[in-house]
Design an enzyme around this catalytic site. Structure first.
Site, PDB file in Angstrom:
ATOM      1  CG  ASP A  81      -0.408  -0.224   2.351  1.00 56.40           C
ATOM      2  OD1 ASP A  81       0.701  -0.836   2.539  1.00 56.40           O
ATOM      3  OD2 ASP A  81      -0.817   0.276   3.541  1.00 56.40           O
ATOM      4  CD  GLU A 141       3.016  -1.238   7.781  1.00 55.01           C
ATOM      5  OE1 GLU A 141       3.338  -1.135   9.007  1.00 55.01           O
ATOM      6  OE2 GLU A 141       3.279  -0.053   7.088  1.00 55.01           O
ATOM      7  CD  GLU A 142       2.664   3.174   5.436  1.00 59.66           C
ATOM      8  OE1 GLU A 142       2.431   3.653   6.586  1.00 59.66           O
ATOM      9  OE2 GLU A 142       3.548   3.142   4.929  1.00 59.66           O
ATOM     10  CG  HIS A 369       5.642   7.664   6.468  1.00 62.67           C
ATOM     11  ND1 HIS A 369       4.727   7.440   7.393  1.00 62.67           N
ATOM     12  CD2 HIS A 369       6.024   6.645   6.110  1.00 62.67           C
ATOM     13  CE1 HIS A 369       4.311   6.290   7.390  1.00 62.67           C
ATOM     14  NE2 HIS A 369       5.083   5.708   6.442  1.00 62.67           N
TER      15      HIS A 369
HETATM   16 NI    NI Z   1       6.415   1.192   5.682  1.00 64.33          NI
END
Ligand code: NI
Length: 401
Positions: A81, A141-142, A369
């Protein structure tokens, strides 16, 4: 000998993987909405002879039975993702996201392409593989509750008899060719809380008629800073951070309430719960003393990533047999969270950091990020070789019987 073959196959598939990684990068999809990404992955896997399972709406699990009879089921995982953010960066100008507000700024595009590379290599070596290999292309996952948790809840991995699981994350502070390993705790549990202070609004110039939640919040924030320093064993790691505070509208109005969002990071659920209770008690006491009240909610995040020592040994040993791969120790655990932890609650295994930092790719500067986050694609050679070679290392699983 097998390692030579793996390296040759990795170099052979590399150009295709760069294209795939850039394709995923250009077309990122948010957690649990990875429909096109999944389709692309399945298209790649099916011609290679994998049995593809789709236990969730997005993501997939690919199973390959090896030609050598063995009581061995090894799982390898990639997360697929992207993040809800805009990206920037000169180094990836050729393949920037074409989807507004969505971007692969955590390297999951590379993780996905890398595991597809492993799929190609293993398919070519199928007759020599001992036991069964399970490749997990995991969604979400996020975003809580975490795709790993949802996959574990389907029971498919348990039914397939997975004996050990390994996963990797791109790592900007590691060089290409390196993989950073650590035994035991590696990544923290990221729990969150919402704390609302409920006072009584009024005129800013007549505070005696109001109960000011801004002042009470300031006191609460100051006092909870000493929870970690005074109530937690100095040999244990923990962090309490208030990341957001919101209340009021203008300078001359005392608001009714203030809301704070915070995070508690630690390596144990018990410690996290204890810190949470203390935050709630402290906030209640301070608020009550001033005539206010609070509403408090703890939102549990992912468990901590804790690596099985023998699985880390297996990774180290496997890396030692590959001339292009250097295993280096990760100096200390990282307080970020990762839902790989849900697999580790049932299966032994290890997470690892794949060095993806380099000046050539501008990927050694920006952390996960960040809008400029990038990964050096050459790291896929390292990642593919290590993961594929792990399949042939008998020490990478331990039979349950
Ligand atoms: Ni990651």
């Amino acid at each position: 000998m097998i390692n030579r073959q793996i390296e040759e196959l990795a170099h052979g598939v590399y150009d295709k993987l760069v294209d795939l990684r850039r394709h995923f990068h250009r077309h990122p999809e948010l957690s649990y909405h990875e429909f096109n990404t999944t389709q692309r992955i399945v298209e790649e896997l099916e011609p290679l002879g994998y049995e593809v399972h789709r236990p969730l709406e997005t993501g997939c699990i690919a199973v390959l039975k090896g030609g050598v009879e063995a009581d061995r089921v090894l799982a390898l995982r990639a997360d697929i993702d992207a993040l809800p953010m805009e990206e920037e960066g000169d180094y990836k100008a050729d393949f920037l996201s074409q989807v507004p507000g969505v971007a692969h700024c955590c390297g999951h595009d590379l993780h996905t392409a890398n595991l597809l590379g492993v799929a190609h290599i293993l398919s070519s070596l199928q007759e020599q593989i001992p036991g069964t290999v399970v490749l997990i292309f995991q969604p979400g996952e996020e975003k809580p509750p975490g795709g790993a948790r949802l996959l574990m809840e389907t029971g498919l991995l348990q039914r397939l008899g997975v004996q050990a699981i390994y996963g990797l994350h791109s790592y900007p502070y590691g060089q290409v060719g390196e993989v950073s390993l650590i035994k035991g705790p590696m990544m923290a549990r990221p729990d969150e809380f919402v704390l609302k202070v409920i006072g009584k609004g009024g005129h800013a110039a007549i505070p005696q008629k109001a109960i000011d939640p801004v002042v009470i919040s300031a006191q609460i924030i100051t006092v909870i800073q000493s929870i970690v320093s005074r109530s937690v064993n100095p040999l244990e790691s923990a962090v309490v951070t208030i990341g957001k505070i919101a209340g009021g509208t203008v300078c001359n109005v005392i608001p009714d309430s203030v809301i704070m969002l915070g995070t508690i990071r630690s390596f144990s659920e018990e410690l996290s719960e204890r810190i949470s209770r203390q935050i709630e008690q402290t906030a209640t006491g301070i608020a009550n003393a001033a005539g206010a009240s609070i509403a408090y909610e703890l939102i549990k995040g992912y468990p901590a990533v804790v690596n099985t020592p023998w699985a880390v040994d297996a990774l180290e040993q496997t890396a030692a047999g590959l001339p292009g791969v250097r295993a280096v120790p990760l100096a200390e655990p990282i307080m970020a969270g990762e839902d790989f932890a849900f697999y580790q609650q049932e299966f032994p295994g290890s997470y690892m950091y794949l060095g993806t930092g380099s000046p050539q790719a501008g990927s050694d500067t920006w952390n996960w990020h960040h809008p400029c986050y990038n990964t050096d694609e050459r790291a896929m050679i390292t990642g593919m070789c290590l993961m594929a070679a792990l399949v042939f290392n008998p020490k990478s699983t331990q039979s349950k019987s």
